[in-house]
Scaffold this motif. Structure first.
Motif, mmCIF file in Angstrom:
data_model
loop_
_atom_site.group_PDB
_atom_site.id
_atom_site.type_symbol
_atom_site.label_atom_id
_atom_site.label_comp_id
_atom_site.label_asym_id
_atom_site.label_seq_id
_atom_site.Cartn_x
_atom_site.Cartn_y
_atom_site.Cartn_z
ATOM 1 N N MET A 198 0.837 -1.186 0.000
ATOM 2 C CA MET A 198 0.000 0.000 0.000
ATOM 3 C C MET A 198 0.881 1.249 0.000
ATOM 4 S SD MET A 198 -1.328 0.459 3.927
ATOM 5 C CE MET A 198 -0.259 1.269 5.145
ATOM 6 N N PHE A 205 -4.648 6.203 0.164
ATOM 7 C CA PHE A 205 -3.953 4.922 0.114
ATOM 8 C C PHE A 205 -4.523 4.042 -1.004
ATOM 9 C CE2 PHE A 205 -2.491 5.970 4.393
ATOM 10 C CZ PHE A 205 -1.183 5.507 4.335
ATOM 11 N N LYS A 239 -5.950 -0.623 1.965
ATOM 12 C CA LYS A 239 -4.745 -0.887 2.751
ATOM 13 C C LYS A 239 -4.516 -2.389 2.981
ATOM 14 C CE LYS A 239 -4.886 3.369 5.553
ATOM 15 N NZ LYS A 239 -4.845 3.875 6.944
#
Length: 338
Positions: A198, A205, A239
């Motif tokens: 990530m 993100f 993420k």
């Protein structure tokens, strides 16, 4: 159809014409999330790595916690344990014992450590077996300010897990922004190691993949090709990617969830990743679910094992670790499991 069949099998196993079934032919990991209470504390416990030897039902669990600093910085700690399943009453249990490893003492410092990832080096696919070179431990740390991906080589043997050399950053992947949670996608490119991670280098993100130099590990490659995955990423925060086999699980607060960060999965079809699917109400809540890791089980179990963290009510405090059984999801040309 496979989803219906899966839950039908579970329903049959849990009941019989006389009421409760007296024994089980195969193990079932509870499909509804269970608090991993034997390892949790009143502080935050999350970001795990799980290794299991199914022949011995033995496992090693590493995760991040801020218990040692009384709620401040996060360090890695470890537990060993055994998986128990009672074929009479169907009870599933993960028994644990705290364990100290030299590797973790080598990487822990006054900053935060997240996202542990023990790996074998390609093309060796059996965990704990590596010919000629040291194994690698990837993790994420903010010791230089922003989140960066680090690697530390290690030795394993006779229940000893020790660092072999100092940790070093993966400079080709790191930027002035936040990068973390590396996971290897084995076999994605011929004679090149491919990883996913990530990064918020483009604002929010997103999930990126990087391919190393030919014949080299990603940790040995001076030049890598880094690309944002448009299929896996969204306009929200995506993420903590984790890959097992042909399946990726990750956390996202995108639209279509139950609130906060939810857990999602995608299946690799051999050419590309499928559109992410929410893992459902048995796993997700209106609170945050985070950093999922999955271990495929053996044939004596009907489902696979996932460990993740959540700050839902009912835990010991803050984020707790949870485990749950999830349907096996492997790519089959022309058909998906859900």
């Amino acid at each position: 159809m496979k989803r219906i069949l899966y839950f039908l099998i579970i329903a049959i196993l849990f009941t019989s014409c006389g009421g409760n079934r007296l024994n089980y032919d195969k193990g079932i990991i509870p499909p509804v999330a269970v608090n991993f209470s034997s390892v949790n504390s009143m502080y935050d416990d999350y970001n795990s790595n799980l290794q299991i030897s199914w022949s011995e039902r033995f496992f090693s669990l590493i995760f991040s916690t801020n218990r040692n600093s009384f709620g401040n910085n996060f360090d890695f700690i470890s537990y060993n344990g055994h998986i128990m399943f009672d074929l009479i009453d169907g009870e599933f249990e993960m028994q644990t014992t705290s364990r100290v490893y030299g590797l973790l003492e080598a990487v822990n410092n006054s900053s935060n450590q997240y996202g542990p990832y023990l790996t074998t080096d390609f093309p060796y696919y059996n965990y704990w077996m590596k010919d000629g070179e040291d194994r690698r431990f990837f993790y994420t740390s903010d010791q230089d300010g922003s989140l960066d991906i680090f690697c530390c080589k290690y030795n394993f043997g006779d229940e000893v897990l020790d660092a072999n050399g100092d940790p070093f950053p993966l400079t080709p992947l790191n930027t002035e922004h936040d990068e973390g949670y590396l996971s290897i996608h084995s076999g994605a490119a011929m004679n090149r190691e491919t990883v996913y991670f990530m990064s918020d280098r483009d604002g929010s993100f997103d999930i990126y993949h990087a391919t190393g130099e030919e014949g080299k590990l990603i940790s040995e490659s001076a030049a890598v090709t880094v690309t944002r995955s448009s299929v896996l990423s969204s306009s929200a925060d995506d993420k903590c990617p984790y890959i097992y086999g042909s399946v990726m699980v990750f956390a996202s607060d995108r639209e279509g969830g139950f609130g906060g960060f939810d857990l999602w999965y995608s299946v690799f079809t051999g050419q590309q990743w499928s559109a992410p699917v929410n893992m459902g109400v048995d796993i997700n809540t209106e609170y945050d679910e985070y950093r999922p890791v999955v271990v495929a089980t053996e044939e004596s179990f009907l489902n696979d094992l996932m460990v993740f963290s959540s700050n839902r009510p009912g835990g010991k405090g803050g984020f707790d670790l949870y485990y749950a059984g999830i349907p096996r999801r492997e790519y089959d040309p022309g058909i998906f499991p859900f």
